[in-house]
Scaffold this active site. Structure first.
Site, PDB file in Angstrom:
ATOM      1  N   SER A 142      52.922  38.805  48.013  1.00 31.25           N
ATOM      2  CA  SER A 142      52.180  39.871  47.328  1.00 31.25           C
ATOM      3  C   SER A 142      52.274  41.125  48.183  1.00 31.25           C
ATOM      4  O   SER A 142      52.574  41.032  49.382  1.00 31.25           O
ATOM      5  CB  SER A 142      50.711  39.448  47.208  1.00 31.25           C
ATOM      6  OG  SER A 142      49.904  40.530  46.815  1.00 31.25           O
ATOM      7  N   TYR A 155      42.780  36.209  50.993  1.00 27.13           N
ATOM      8  CA  TYR A 155      43.956  36.221  50.111  1.00 27.13           C
ATOM      9  C   TYR A 155      45.156  36.780  50.871  1.00 27.13           C
ATOM     10  O   TYR A 155      46.248  36.211  50.841  1.00 27.13           O
ATOM     11  CB  TYR A 155      43.660  37.044  48.853  1.00 27.13           C
ATOM     12  CG  TYR A 155      44.823  37.126  47.891  1.00 27.13           C
ATOM     13  CD1 TYR A 155      45.200  36.011  47.141  1.00 27.13           C
ATOM     14  CD2 TYR A 155      45.552  38.309  47.719  1.00 27.13           C
ATOM     15  CE1 TYR A 155      46.267  36.076  46.250  1.00 27.13           C
ATOM     16  CE2 TYR A 155      46.610  38.383  46.835  1.00 27.13           C
ATOM     17  CZ  TYR A 155      46.968  37.267  46.101  1.00 27.13           C
ATOM     18  OH  TYR A 155      48.027  37.330  45.221  1.00 27.13           O
TER      19      TYR A 155
HETATM   20  P1  NDP Z   1      47.991  33.724  36.711  1.00 27.05           P
HETATM   21  O1  NDP Z   1      46.552  33.473  36.997  1.00 27.05           O
HETATM   22  O2  NDP Z   1      48.363  34.230  35.358  1.00 27.05           O
HETATM   23  O3  NDP Z   1      48.854  32.438  37.020  1.00 27.05           O
HETATM   24  C1  NDP Z   1      48.569  31.585  38.083  1.00 27.05           C
HETATM   25  C2  NDP Z   1      49.239  30.255  37.806  1.00 27.05           C
HETATM   26  O4  NDP Z   1      48.975  29.384  38.920  1.00 27.05           O
HETATM   27  C3  NDP Z   1      48.724  29.580  36.559  1.00 27.05           C
HETATM   28  O5  NDP Z   1      49.796  29.069  35.834  1.00 27.05           O
HETATM   29  C4  NDP Z   1      47.862  28.447  37.091  1.00 27.05           C
HETATM   30  O6  NDP Z   1      47.957  27.319  36.213  1.00 27.05           O
HETATM   31  C5  NDP Z   1      48.560  28.133  38.403  1.00 27.05           C
HETATM   32  N1  NDP Z   1      47.707  27.438  39.339  1.00 27.05           N
HETATM   33  C6  NDP Z   1      46.548  27.845  39.899  1.00 27.05           C
HETATM   34  N2  NDP Z   1      46.037  26.892  40.681  1.00 27.05           N
HETATM   35  C7  NDP Z   1      46.909  25.837  40.616  1.00 27.05           C
HETATM   36  C8  NDP Z   1      46.947  24.551  41.198  1.00 27.05           C
HETATM   37  N3  NDP Z   1      45.977  24.136  42.019  1.00 27.05           N
HETATM   38  N4  NDP Z   1      47.983  23.754  40.895  1.00 27.05           N
HETATM   39  C9  NDP Z   1      48.967  24.161  40.061  1.00 27.05           C
HETATM   40  N5  NDP Z   1      48.988  25.354  39.493  1.00 27.05           N
HETATM   41  C10 NDP Z   1      47.965  26.199  39.756  1.00 27.05           C
HETATM   42  O7  NDP Z   1      48.459  34.755  37.854  1.00 27.05           O
HETATM   43  P2  NDP Z   1      49.876  35.374  38.232  1.00 27.05           P
HETATM   44  O8  NDP Z   1      50.901  35.004  37.267  1.00 27.05           O
HETATM   45  O9  NDP Z   1      49.631  36.791  38.514  1.00 27.05           O
HETATM   46  O10 NDP Z   1      50.142  34.668  39.639  1.00 27.05           O
HETATM   47  C11 NDP Z   1      51.391  34.128  40.023  1.00 27.05           C
HETATM   48  C12 NDP Z   1      51.626  34.413  41.508  1.00 27.05           C
HETATM   49  O11 NDP Z   1      51.812  35.811  41.717  1.00 27.05           O
HETATM   50  C13 NDP Z   1      50.477  34.010  42.424  1.00 27.05           C
HETATM   51  O12 NDP Z   1      50.995  33.386  43.576  1.00 27.05           O
HETATM   52  C14 NDP Z   1      49.840  35.335  42.777  1.00 27.05           C
HETATM   53  O13 NDP Z   1      49.155  35.289  44.006  1.00 27.05           O
HETATM   54  C15 NDP Z   1      51.044  36.232  42.813  1.00 27.05           C
HETATM   55  N6  NDP Z   1      50.740  37.660  42.672  1.00 27.05           N
HETATM   56  C16 NDP Z   1      50.203  38.181  41.535  1.00 27.05           C
HETATM   57  C17 NDP Z   1      49.860  39.510  41.448  1.00 27.05           C
HETATM   58  C18 NDP Z   1      49.209  40.110  40.241  1.00 27.05           C
HETATM   59  O14 NDP Z   1      48.797  41.299  40.293  1.00 27.05           O
HETATM   60  N7  NDP Z   1      49.076  39.391  39.131  1.00 27.05           N
HETATM   61  C19 NDP Z   1      50.133  40.437  42.580  1.00 27.05           C
HETATM   62  C20 NDP Z   1      50.700  39.792  43.719  1.00 27.05           C
HETATM   63  C21 NDP Z   1      51.002  38.472  43.752  1.00 27.05           C
HETATM   64  P3  NDP Z   1      46.827  26.228  35.931  1.00 27.05           P
HETATM   65  O15 NDP Z   1      45.504  26.942  35.986  1.00 27.05           O
HETATM   66  O16 NDP Z   1      47.187  25.727  34.567  1.00 27.05           O
HETATM   67  O17 NDP Z   1      47.004  25.198  36.993  1.00 27.05           O
END
Ligand code: NDP
Length: 246
Positions: A142, A155
């Site tokens: 990130s 984070y």
């Molecule tokens: P979302 O919340 O849309 O997606 C997060 C995903 O992670 C979901 O599919 C969720 O699925 C999954 N997840 C969470 N906990 C678990 C777990 N314990 N086991 C398996 N899967 C898990 O957020 P983003 O798409 O934005 O996030 C994707 C990545 O991008 C992350 O690593 C985030 O830190 C990073 N990021 C995002 C930014 C943003 O502004 N959006 C900026 C910088 C980085 P489920 O709940 O079904 O398990």
């Protein structure tokens, strides 16, 4: 033909946001995608959408914070498609808050999902990729993996850790096993990530950012770029920010 065409790509956190967009884009480019997350119903819907679009997809319910689940995920991918060419370690949570609120459970969850989840993903696929003498691991950090802001200490710590792990992996595995590693660091992206914020004050602050992020497909394209470079080219780090934010 693109480099990912017919390649087997495992994507964690594929039930929403960046993971969903990446799965759809890579499947559209001809990859065989293995979708993983906890919400099985969402995974099934996305899997169906990809298949209706002519792509190849399977899904598997897995909690990245469980070493056992990640081992099973790797086994499932091999059972389905015979190999694992790439892993996108994308699952992540961001329950941001000031340290003074002592939200220890949320700190634990960020460390479990964002750090241990990435390590367990690597542990699940590294032996497979070493045996293949080829593979590619993409880890989602990130912009918070480069700078710390109030409320982002834990984070940010997890995302700094992702960069350290990814760089260590590159130094150890790239020359020896031809395993490529890439850090993709998004800026604000329109996904469900901010929903995981429990602190009311932090929530109110981040609500002001609503609508200012970029599409998750912008990040999916960066991931696809790294995967689609030829095998002798290792794209190590990509930062993608909204143009309108500092
Ligand atoms: P979302 O919340 O849309 O997606 C997060 C995903 O992670 C979901 O599919 C969720 O699925 C999954 N997840 C969470 N906990 C678990 C777990 N314990 N086991 C398996 N899967 C898990 O957020 P983003 O798409 O934005 O996030 C994707 C990545 O991008 C992350 O690593 C985030 O830190 C990073 N990021 C995002 C930014 C943003 O502004 N959006 C900026 C910088 C980085 P489920 O709940 O079904 O398990």
């Amino acid at each position: 033909m693109l480099n990912v065409t017919e390649k087997v790509v495992v994507i964690t956190g594929a039930s929403s946001g960046i993971g969903e967009a990446t799965a759809k884009l890579l499947a559209h480019q001809g990859a065989k995608v293995v979708l993983a997350a906890r919400r099985e119903d969402r995974l099934k819907t996305i899997e169906d959408q990809i298949r209706q679009d002519g792509g190849q997809a399977v899904s598997f319910q897995a909690d990245v914070a469980s070493y056992d689940d990640m081992q099973k995920l790797a086994g499932f991918a091999q059972e389905q498609f015979g190999r694992i060419d790439a892993l996108v370690n994308n699952a992540g949570v961001m329950p941001a808050s000031p340290l003074s609120e002592l939200r220890v459970d949320e700190w634990d969850r960020m460390i479990d999902v964002n750090v241990k989840g990435v390590l367990y993903g690597i542990a699940a696929v590294l032996p497979v990729m070493r045996a293949q003498r080829a593979g590619h691991i993409v880890n989602l950090s990130s912009v918070a993996g480069y700078q710390v802001n109030p409320t982002s200490a834990v984070y940010s710590a997890t995302k700094f850790a992702v960069r350290a792990i990814s760089e260590g992996l590159r130094q150890e595995e790239s020359p020896a096993s031809r395993i490529r590693s890439t850090i993709v660091s998004p800026g604000l992206t329109e996904t469900e990530l901010l929903d995981s914020i429990g602190s009311p004050d932090t929530k109110a602050m981040t609500n002001q950012l609503a609508g200012m992020g970029i599409s998750p497909y912008a990040i999916a394209r960066a991931i696809a770029f790294a995967l689609n470079e030829p095998d002798d080219v290792s794209v190590n780090e990509i930062v993608v920010r909204p143009t309108a934010l500092p």
